[in-house]
Design a protein around this motif. Sequence first.
Motif, short mmCIF file in Angstrom:
data_model
loop_
_atom_site.label_atom_id
_atom_site.label_comp_id
_atom_site.label_asym_id
_atom_site.label_seq_id
_atom_site.Cartn_x
_atom_site.Cartn_y
_atom_site.Cartn_z
N HIS A 63 -19.46 11.32 -44.40
CA HIS A 63 -19.40 10.91 -42.99
C HIS A 63 -20.76 11.10 -42.31
O HIS A 63 -21.24 10.21 -41.60
CB HIS A 63 -18.32 11.71 -42.27
N VAL A 64 -21.39 12.24 -42.53
CA VAL A 64 -22.71 12.49 -41.94
C VAL A 64 -23.74 11.51 -42.50
O VAL A 64 -24.58 10.98 -41.76
CB VAL A 64 -23.15 13.96 -42.19
N GLU A 66 -23.18 8.50 -43.55
CA GLU A 66 -22.91 7.20 -42.93
C GLU A 66 -23.47 7.14 -41.51
O GLU A 66 -24.03 6.13 -41.09
CB GLU A 66 -21.40 6.93 -42.92
N GLU A 67 -23.35 8.24 -40.77
CA GLU A 67 -23.95 8.31 -39.43
C GLU A 67 -25.46 8.16 -39.50
O GLU A 67 -26.06 7.43 -38.70
CB GLU A 67 -23.60 9.63 -38.75
N SER A 70 -26.53 4.54 -40.33
CA SER A 70 -26.22 3.45 -39.40
C SER A 70 -26.90 3.58 -38.04
O SER A 70 -26.82 2.66 -37.24
CB SER A 70 -24.70 3.37 -39.19
N GLN A 71 -27.56 4.67 -37.77
CA GLN A 71 -28.16 4.87 -36.45
C GLN A 71 -29.63 5.24 -36.58
O GLN A 71 -30.07 5.77 -37.59
CB GLN A 71 -27.43 5.97 -35.70
N VAL A 74 -29.68 10.52 -34.54
CA VAL A 74 -28.39 11.17 -34.70
C VAL A 74 -28.48 12.57 -34.13
O VAL A 74 -29.44 13.30 -34.38
CB VAL A 74 -27.98 11.24 -36.19
N TYR A 82 -23.51 19.22 -41.14
CA TYR A 82 -24.64 18.90 -40.26
C TYR A 82 -25.83 19.81 -40.51
O TYR A 82 -26.98 19.36 -40.49
CB TYR A 82 -24.21 18.96 -38.79
#
Length: 150
Positions: A63-64, A66-67, A70-71, A74, A82
Motif C-alpha cells: 500500500h505504501v 503504491e502511494e 502514484s504521487q 507523500v 511508513y
Amino acid sequence: MTPHRRRARARRPLPDPVRVEELVAFLRADRSWRDEVAKRLVARLDQRLVRSAKACGCRPLAHVAEELDSQACVDLGPGAPYQLAKAVYGQVRLRGAARLRQTARSLRVLGVFLCGNDLAHCPCTAALARDPQQDRIERVVTGALDGAGF
C-alpha cells in the motif's frame, strides 16, 4: 506551397510484461535472490523496523509503495511500513520523482522478501511483475535494487 509533414521517430516497442506466475515460479526455484536482497537492502536498514514490517505482513508495504508510485509527494505518517519507507527513501541515491519510484520498487522487493513462500498471493510480487521497466524475469529483483543504487 507543399505541405510539410513532420516525421515521427520510430518508438522502441515496450517489452512484454512479466507474468506473475512465471515470476513466482522463478522466485521459488532460484533462492539466490534472497541472499542478494538481504545483503544489499535489508542489511542497510534498522532490523527492528524490518521485524516490525514482517509482523505486519507485506500488504501494508504494498500500500505504501503504491502511494509512493502514484504521487509526487507523500506524507508518511507513523507506523512500521511508513517508517520503513522513510528508511529506504533515505538510502536511495536519486532525486525527485525517480527517487519516489525507486523507493516504491525497493519496498516491493522487500515485501517479496518478507512474504516467504506465499508469493502467489503477494501484492508486491504482482506489482513487480507489472513493472514496465522489467522485461527479463531473472532481472526483476536485481534490476529494482540496481535502479535504486543498492
